[in-house]
Design a protein around this motif. Structure first.
Motif, mmCIF file in Angstrom:
data_model
loop_
_atom_site.group_PDB
_atom_site.id
_atom_site.type_symbol
_atom_site.label_atom_id
_atom_site.label_comp_id
_atom_site.label_asym_id
_atom_site.label_seq_id
_atom_site.Cartn_x
_atom_site.Cartn_y
_atom_site.Cartn_z
ATOM 1 N N VAL A 206 0.864 -1.181 0.000
ATOM 2 C CA VAL A 206 0.000 0.000 0.000
ATOM 3 C C VAL A 206 0.900 1.230 0.000
ATOM 4 C CG1 VAL A 206 -1.752 1.323 1.238
ATOM 5 C CG2 VAL A 206 -1.821 -1.179 1.300
ATOM 6 N N ILE A 207 0.656 2.133 -0.942
ATOM 7 C CA ILE A 207 1.430 3.370 -1.014
ATOM 8 C C ILE A 207 0.454 4.526 -0.841
ATOM 9 C CG2 ILE A 207 2.800 4.846 -2.531
ATOM 10 C CD1 ILE A 207 3.818 2.279 -3.894
ATOM 11 N N VAL A 208 0.671 5.315 0.218
ATOM 12 C CA VAL A 208 -0.209 6.457 0.466
ATOM 13 C C VAL A 208 0.568 7.727 0.137
ATOM 14 C CG1 VAL A 208 -1.637 7.659 2.149
ATOM 15 C CG2 VAL A 208 -1.327 5.179 2.324
ATOM 16 N N LEU A 209 0.081 8.505 -0.823
ATOM 17 C CA LEU A 209 0.757 9.746 -1.230
ATOM 18 C C LEU A 209 -0.093 10.921 -0.774
ATOM 19 C CD1 LEU A 209 1.667 8.536 -4.804
ATOM 20 C CD2 LEU A 209 3.333 9.098 -3.035
ATOM 21 N N VAL A 210 0.465 11.749 0.086
ATOM 22 C CA VAL A 210 -0.294 12.865 0.638
ATOM 23 C C VAL A 210 0.263 14.173 0.084
ATOM 24 C CG1 VAL A 210 -1.214 13.901 2.732
ATOM 25 C CG2 VAL A 210 -0.456 11.512 2.756
ATOM 26 N N LEU A 252 -8.548 10.564 -2.849
ATOM 27 C CA LEU A 252 -9.391 11.221 -1.853
ATOM 28 C C LEU A 252 -9.300 12.733 -2.059
ATOM 29 C CD1 LEU A 252 -9.144 8.334 -0.717
ATOM 30 C CD2 LEU A 252 -8.923 9.317 1.556
ATOM 31 N N PRO A 253 -10.248 13.311 -2.820
ATOM 32 C CA PRO A 253 -10.183 14.752 -3.093
ATOM 33 C C PRO A 253 -10.784 15.537 -1.930
ATOM 34 C CG PRO A 253 -11.977 13.764 -4.337
ATOM 35 C CD PRO A 253 -11.385 12.670 -3.501
ATOM 36 N N LEU A 254 -10.033 15.596 -0.865
ATOM 37 C CA LEU A 254 -10.593 16.202 0.347
ATOM 38 C C LEU A 254 -10.556 17.717 0.288
ATOM 39 C CD1 LEU A 254 -7.876 15.482 3.081
ATOM 40 C CD2 LEU A 254 -7.504 16.201 0.742
ATOM 41 N N PHE A 255 -11.301 18.350 1.156
ATOM 42 C CA PHE A 255 -11.336 19.805 1.250
ATOM 43 C C PHE A 255 -9.931 20.292 1.637
ATOM 44 C CE2 PHE A 255 -12.565 23.843 3.286
ATOM 45 C CZ PHE A 255 -13.339 24.358 2.257
ATOM 46 N N PRO A 256 -9.438 21.392 1.009
ATOM 47 C CA PRO A 256 -8.063 21.822 1.290
ATOM 48 C C PRO A 256 -7.783 21.944 2.790
ATOM 49 C CG PRO A 256 -8.954 23.104 -0.514
ATOM 50 C CD PRO A 256 -10.073 22.238 -0.010
ATOM 51 N N LYS A 257 -6.646 21.406 3.166
ATOM 52 C CA LYS A 257 -6.123 21.483 4.543
ATOM 53 C C LYS A 257 -7.009 20.767 5.580
ATOM 54 C CE LYS A 257 -2.734 23.287 3.042
ATOM 55 N NZ LYS A 257 -2.447 21.998 2.443
ATOM 56 N N SER A 258 -7.795 19.811 5.121
ATOM 57 C CA SER A 258 -8.570 19.034 6.096
ATOM 58 C C SER A 258 -7.897 17.691 6.340
ATOM 59 C CB SER A 258 -10.007 18.835 5.591
ATOM 60 O OG SER A 258 -10.016 18.039 4.423
ATOM 61 N N ASP A 259 -6.644 17.537 5.863
ATOM 62 C CA ASP A 259 -5.967 16.243 5.988
ATOM 63 C C ASP A 259 -5.710 15.847 7.446
ATOM 64 O OD1 ASP A 259 -4.402 18.474 5.733
ATOM 65 O OD2 ASP A 259 -3.023 17.636 4.256
ATOM 66 N N LEU A 260 -5.476 16.854 8.291
ATOM 67 C CA LEU A 260 -5.207 16.527 9.693
ATOM 68 C C LEU A 260 -6.416 15.815 10.305
ATOM 69 C CD1 LEU A 260 -3.133 16.755 11.892
ATOM 70 C CD2 LEU A 260 -3.954 19.044 12.422
ATOM 71 N N THR A 261 -7.593 16.359 10.041
ATOM 72 C CA THR A 261 -8.823 15.739 10.526
ATOM 73 C C THR A 261 -8.968 14.325 9.985
ATOM 74 O OG1 THR A 261 -9.821 17.925 10.498
ATOM 75 C CG2 THR A 261 -11.325 16.058 10.686
ATOM 76 N N LEU A 262 -8.680 14.175 8.696
ATOM 77 C CA LEU A 262 -8.804 12.857 8.069
ATOM 78 C C LEU A 262 -7.898 11.841 8.770
ATOM 79 C CD1 LEU A 262 -9.741 10.981 5.708
ATOM 80 C CD2 LEU A 262 -7.746 11.803 4.450
ATOM 81 N N PHE A 263 -6.636 12.227 9.001
ATOM 82 C CA PHE A 263 -5.699 11.257 9.577
ATOM 83 C C PHE A 263 -6.077 10.902 11.019
ATOM 84 C CE2 PHE A 263 -2.704 13.250 6.375
ATOM 85 C CZ PHE A 263 -2.951 12.257 5.438
ATOM 86 N N TYR A 264 -6.526 11.900 11.774
ATOM 87 C CA TYR A 264 -6.962 11.600 13.139
ATOM 88 C C TYR A 264 -8.183 10.671 13.100
ATOM 89 C CZ TYR A 264 -3.822 15.238 14.967
ATOM 90 O OH TYR A 264 -2.721 15.972 15.303
ATOM 91 N N GLY A 265 -9.088 10.963 12.170
ATOM 92 C CA GLY A 265 -10.287 10.120 12.048
ATOM 93 C C GLY A 265 -9.928 8.691 11.683
#
Lengths: 735, 574
Positions: A206-210, A252-265
């Protein structure tokens, strides 16, 4: 006897061969090269590391009498295996540009830049800077360095400025790209240590590119991904549909700068479902329970609301990590250039730690660096860290370095200097009066450009040392010092996976341009501190000094004999301490689970997500994203724009990507001229309507000079890295 | 490195002995030393040499699997095979082609374009690497007047013979994929030959070697399969119609392209390079042919005395313009010295035929113009000569038309090209006849008769021809209302947009020279005794002729500049 044979009569009307045909003739090149153009047949070849990005590809330089006549990517170099991107192929072309600085240039009273000799230039440099220091104090001088000169040159600059010239404040343009990763690693692992080797791309399932458009920004690393034999799941986390996202299995076309929330979730989901590596956590980490507690608030509902992703997308992402046996996480500027970049990077690190995805093949929390020698800068530029990853505020460290350099330890400042934005602010507040800019272009690349230019113009004396006199910053300089470039000088670079590579002198610098190393040597002599650098006579000498500085540090390289050893081994990754017997060409860190904090444990660090620093409003309803334009462009294009071919492969006009639905609302058609405005500036670009960018967002490539007129001076509180990736703008049709 | 170390170390000893080195004495000598040192190249001395004798390409271990295992059999040929799912847009292939083939600044035989489309939920970004498609039926080869293209019987590779090329650039107009590129410095076109020199030594072409994602390989394809695929338009979305030349490149993807897939530069309007020598050549040959045809008709209608006077001036007049046209056409060639080679392309190239037809036309026209002064030429044969000039002129004009029709661009359709070219011949033929009348009038009293009877017909026909032509040209703008972005709409957009100044001038000139001036001539009489009126007549006819000529030149400029060339997907050029 006839004058013309039948054959030559025939060839008069139908000529199959001749001068023009022969001009394109190929010939076996020898040296394992295959066929090369006849006129470029080499009499020797040598291998060196590329000078664009931090991938650090090996380039095989074709030489005729010692001078480069062509290049091909090195076949047996472990990084790139015979491949290079378009920039690498054109690396030699950009050296021969008409706007190379060939002599020092001094700005006259009339405002014109006038060529002067080195002696006069250096005298001017010294007298003006010393005058400023005597009037405003020693610390009123500062320098801005770069990730694009050799490690030995960075060290010389840092030592000369801070120990020789008495400066306190100096920073590098690496602040713009890597500072977040540096701080995140330091806090989490105890040292700025990207743990991976590129082989991990090939060994992951699995390769996760952020926040990484790997296939465009690092094409050769993408090559490594495509050579992965395990049919990996590729997850791309990016608000935009990029070339990389196109080829991913999950985007995952997330809302800009919401990645922190995503990773905690996602961390919460993994913890609650028991998909964590308890043994690893207990044995090698610290602070997990606090972190687990912290994630509790990040319910699926909250994550879905804040990221704009679907339940299923988030759960699928979590499941993929849970099921992956070798999960690797990779990030670049989408994470680093953020108002909460450090915490986001650490959220990624936390995911790797809690699932035990570190220290094993195909795993890791891995930051991919931007510039060819950003990693050299991180360890040896003497800006944020004292030489060799040491701490200015630590007396023992100061004494150690002073001992190695043979200087009084009192010469080493006991305080940390200012970061880039503090230096810029310092100019505004009248605390910095003289600035020395080396190999970087803040008048184009610094955030909130209009303000930055205004501030630079307030300096009493601005010295720019660069290959080209045409950069936006050089054009504002009082004195330009002409520098030799990549390929015209010696030294070492350190790439993203901690690999030392060798720089060689295969081209003649134009006019009176000098290697940065030699410019520093001259400055030390003219400044009157030449004695302090009596042993700093060549990059090879300095490499030996740097080895000593690294002793007993995590980046210990005392086992490397000299530059030749690096060359012969096809690059050497740090650490390589004396007596190191692991000579495998690709090594990763933390295989023993021991981290660099004094207790050997990695730390779980976290914080609360913060809202966008500049939320959209009715006046400025769009979020502006910035990033890489095309694979043939590099940063402020001071080099890439010098190649006719790379120019041809780049977009022709400044443009902004806008979603067709938004464009329709605004009455904007494909290719229309539009005006983009933020609270800080207005720029004119063309509209490129594409569904690749989400409604409510606009994307601008960072290469265009005008882009940073819009961006907002917001910084990560820990890394002080500018948040280039999000601000509020509006768009209207032009005319 | 050792040299510099020792030298600097020595200098340092001097410095430290003098306690302080402020640069006053040692600075300049250190500068001189470092400047000198900067120019010495050290890579070879410092590092061990790599083995020179290794002749087998080291890259072979990576590219062998990208090469066909056996050469093409009968009914087969080599082709580029592109795995679009792998093409990531790094463009290394473009730079490697440039570099490994030693091409000139900015020159490469490969390019990378971008396809976009889809929806916000599922957008498409697809880079497409493209080079010569080594077509089964290459248009470049058919178009070339000097047989500078060859399609290899075994490999199917379409190779350009650089030394045979005369630089006419007709292949550039003919190729639907913009493959042959003109090299201004050398005066020839150059193109991809699939690195045939490498292929024959079992090395991979530059682009195949250099692609980090191994997206490009060399395949052996069945010609019949290529034809079938082209019939079914199974080539690449939004690429030019494959039926024209039967391109062999195989674009493969597992992806289903969205139906709105378009090249990213699809809406970019860029005027094409106008070829001024060609513009002048076309307009002036048409003038000359028109003038000869009208002249021949008039001569048979006019009274003998006047006819002779008319012939003397008019045929010379028409001939001079014809010769000027041929001179201009030579300027278009990159290597005009070799233009005699066009004779070899007669079987297939409309350009060869055009040059031959106009060549014969020019010779006959010269004879005809001189026929009055040559003794012993009877009236009958002279008239025959006159008609044959017209016939060869019209044949040349027909070839001119076919040159553009052959390219299959919509804007250059037969109807459009033929109408324009023939009406230009009519309009300028009449205008040139008026010029002749003026020239005769200045020295002869026969003007009166000419202006009265014939002049009336000429003026009326000019108004009719020009009005018809202007209306026909203006009809292009009806495509502005088309909702799809057809080539004709692009031509209309360009004409109404970026080229609008030229277009306005074109219509103004047409109206002035082809409508206003002839109407003026119709409504006024010009008594022969009146000097003032004579002067006015001269001015009017001069304006008529110059305005008509300028108008047609501008029309032809627009004909080239607004003709959107078909091409492979390009890069972003908003």
């Amino acid at each position: 006897m006839t004058v013309f044979s039948a054959r030559s009569w025939a060839s008069l009307f139908h000529q199959r061969d001749g001068r023009l045909t022969r001009e394109q003739q190929l010939t076996p090149g020898g040296f394992g090269l295959g066929r090369v153009p006849e006129s470029n047949k080499p009499d020797a070849t040598t291998q060196m590391v590329c000078g664009y990005c931090a991938t650090g590809c090996g380039l095989n330089i074709h030489l005729q009498q010692g001078e480069a006549v062509g290049l091909t990517p090195t076949v047996d170099y472990v990084v790139n295996r015979g491949m290079a991107c378009s920039k690498g192929w054109e690396a030699l072309t950009v050296l021969a540009a008409p706007d190379r600085a060939t002599t020092p240039l001094l700005r006259e009273v009339s405002g014109q830049l006038k060529p002067i000799g080195w002696d006069a230039a250096l005298k001017e440099f010294v007298s003006r800077f010393k005058q400023i220091q005597s009037r405003h104090g020693e610390h009123s001088l500062a320098f801005l360095s770069t990730g694009q000169i050799a490690t030995e040159e960075m060290a010389f600059l840092g030592a000369l400025a801070k120990f020789g010239m008495g400066m306190l404040h100096g920073d590098g343009n690496t602040r713009q790209c890597m500072a977040t990763s540096v701080v995140a690693y330091k806090q989490s692992f105890g040292f700025d240590a990207p743990p991976y080797t590129y082989r991990d791309f090939e060994e992951s399932d699995v390769i996760v590119l952020v926040g990484s458009n790997l296939s465009i920004a690092h094409p050769i690393l993408w090559e490594r991904v495509t050579r992965n034999p395990h049919d990996p799941e590729i997850i791309v986390i990016d608000p935009r549909m990029t070339e990389t996202a196109m080829q991913a299995s999950q985007h995952l076309p997330l809302f800009p700068k919401s990645d922190l929330t995503l990773f905690y979730g996602v961390a919460r989901i993994l913890i609650e479902n028991g998909c964590i590596d308890r043994d690893f956590i207990d044995a090698h980490t610290d602070g997990f329970d606090r972190f687990a507690e912290h994630t509790r608030g990040f319910t699926l509902t909250r994550v879905v609301t804040e990221t704009g992703l679907s339940d299923e997308a988030v759960l699928q992402f979590a499941r993929t990590i849970a099921h992956g046996r070798r999960v690797s996480f990779w990030w670049t500027m989408g994470v680093n250039q953020s108002h909460q970049g450090v915490r986001t990077a650490q959220a990624i690190i936390n995911l790797a730690l809690m699932t035990g995805n570190i220290g094993r093949p195909g795993t890791g929390a891995n930051s991919i660096t931007g510039q060819c020698n950003a990693m050299g800068s991180r360890l040896f530029s003497n800006t944020t860290n004292l030489l060799g990853g040491h701490d200015f505020t630590n007396e023992q460290h100061r004494r150690k370095i002073a001992g190695i350099l043979g200087i009084e330890s009192a010469r080493i400042p006991a305080k940390n200097g200012w970061a880039y934005h503090e230096i810029i602010e310092g100019i505004l507040r009248g605390r910095i009066k003289g600035l020395w800019v080396i190999g970087t272009n803040p008048a184009h690349s610094w955030i909130n450009q209009n303000q930055c230019r205004d501030i630079l113009d307030r300096l009493d004396f601005l010295v720019v040392q660069d290959m080209y006199h045409s950069t936006e910053t050089a054009q504002r300089a009082d004195l330009i010092l002409p520098a030799a470039g990549w390929g015209e000088k010696e030294g070492t670079f350190i790439n993203s996976e901690r690999r030392f590579g060798v720089l060689k002198k295969v081209a003649r610098a134009p006019g009176e341009a000098l290697a940065d190393f030699n410019i520093f040597k001259l400055v030390s002599e003219y400044w009157g501190c030449g004695e302090m650098f009596a042993r700093w006579n060549s990059p090879a000498d300095v490499f030996q000094t740097l080895k000593e500085c690294s002793r007993s540090q995590p980046c210990d390289i005392t086992g490397i004999d000299d530059v030749r050893m690096i060359d012969e081994r096809g690059g050497i990754q740090w650490p390589f301490p004396a007596g190191c017997c692991d000579d495998s060409p690709e090594r990763r860190l933390f295989e023993d689970g021991v981290f660099f904090h004094s207790d050997g444990r990695a730390k779980f660090l976290c914080g609360d997500p913060k809202p966008l620093p500049e939320p959209t409003t009715a006046r400025f309803p769009f979020i502006l994203l910035t990033g890489r334009g095309s694979a043939s462009q590099w940063h402020t294009e001071t080099r890439t724009a010098k190649s006719a071919l790379l120019r041809k492969l780049s977009p022709q006009n400044p443009y902004a990507e806008i979603n067709p639905a938004d464009a329709r609302t605004l009455g904007i058609a494909q290719n229309d001229r539009i005006i983009l405005a933020s609270q800080r500036g207005r720029i004119r670009v063309r509209a490129f309507l594409t569904p690749a960018v989400q409604p409510g967002q606009i994307f601008l490539p960072m290469h265009d000079e005008s882009t940073n007129q819009l961006t907002d001076s917001v910084f990560d509180p820990y890394s002080k890295q500018p948040a280039y990736k999000a601000c509020a703008v509006r768009a209207i049709r032009d005319g | 490195m050792s040299r510099i170390s020792t030298e600097i170390a020595q200098k340092n000893t001097v410095c430290s002995a003098g306690s302080r080195c402020d640069g006053d004495d040692d600075g300049p000598s250190l500068i001189a030393f470092l400047l000198d040192d900067q120019q010495s190249l050290t890579a070879v001395d410092e590092f061990c040499r790599q083995d020179e004798r290794q002749s087998k390409p080291a890259m072979a271990k990576y590219y062998t699997k990208l090469m066909p295992t056996a050469p093409p059999g009968p009914g087969q040929q080599y082709a580029f095979d592109v795995d679009l799912d792998r093409c990531s847009g790094c463009k290394a292939c473009v730079t490697a082609c440039h570099s490994l083939n030693g091409l000139d600044t900015g020159e490469s035989f490969r390019d990378v374009g971008l396809l976009v489309g889809g929806t916000t939920a599922n957008p498409l970004l697809q880079h497409v690497t493209t080079a010569c498609h080594h077509c089964v039926d290459p248009a470049c080869l058919t178009a070339c007047p000097v047989n500078a293209f060859e399609k290899d019987a075994h490999t199917g590779i379409v190779k350009h013979l650089d030394d045979q090329c005369i630089g006419c650039q007709y292949c550039i107009l003919a190729c639907p994929y913009e493959v042959p590129r003109y090299h201004r410095g050398k005066g020839i076109v150059r193109k991809c030959d699939m690195c045939s020199e490498r292929l024959s030594a079992e090395e991979a072409p530059a682009c195949v070697q250099a692609c980090p994602q191994q997206a490009i390989s060399i395949a052996v394809v069945d010609v019949e399969q290529v034809i079938e695929d082209s019939e079914a338009n199974h080539f690449l979305p939004a690429a030019p119609e494959p039926r024209i030349t039967l391109p062999t490149t195989r674009y493969r993807t597992k992806r289903v392209f969205p139906r709105n897939t378009l090249p990213v530069d699809y809406y970019s309007l860029n005027p094409q390079t106008p070829h001024w020598p060609l513009i002048i050549m076309l307009v002036l040959t048409q003038l000359s042919v028109g003038a000869f045809v009208i002249g021949t008709v008039l001569e048979s209608a006019l009274a003998a005395g006047i006819a002779a006077a008319f012939h003397a001036v008019h045929s010379t007049n028409a001939l001079l313009f014809g010769l000027l046209a041929l001179a201009a056409s030579v300027l278009h060639l990159g290597r005009p010295l070799w233009s005699f080679r066009v004779i070899v392309g007669l079987k297939h190239s409309w350009l060869s035929r055009e040059i031959l037809a106009f060549g014969v036309f020019a010779v006959l026209a010269a004879l005809y113009a001189a026929s009055n002064r040559l003794p012993g030429i009877a009236d009958g044969p002279r008239r025959m000569l006159g008609w044959s000039v017209s016939v060869f002129g019209l044949a040349g004009l027909f070839c001119s038309i076919m040159i553009y029709v052959f390219t299959q661009r919509e804007f250059w359709s037969f109807a459009n090209t033929a109408t324009r070219f023939l009406l230009t011949a009519a309009v300028l033929g009449i205008a040139a006849t008026w010029l002749t009348i003026l020239l005769i009038g200045l020295g002869s009293p026969s003007l009166r008769e000419l202006t009265r009877g014939t002049g009336r017909i000429l003026a009326l026909s000019l108004v009719a021809a020009m009005s018809g032509k202007l209306l026909f040209e203006a009809a292009l703008f009806r495509h502005l209302a088309t909702r799809t972005n057809s080539p004709l709409k692009r031509a209309a957009q360009l004409t109404a947009g970026e080229l609008s100044n030229a277009a306005l001038a074109r219509f103004a000139c047409g109206l002035l020279g082809g409508v206003a001036m002839p109407l003026f001539l119709l409504l006024r009489t010009f008594p022969s005794g009146n000097d003032e009126m004579q002067l006015l007549l001269s001015v009017v006819v001069a304006i008529l002729f110059l305005a008509c000529l300028t108008g047609e030149l501008l029309e032809r400029y627009l004909f080239f500049a607004a003709a959107a060339a078909p091409r492979m997907p390009g890069g972003l050029r908003p």
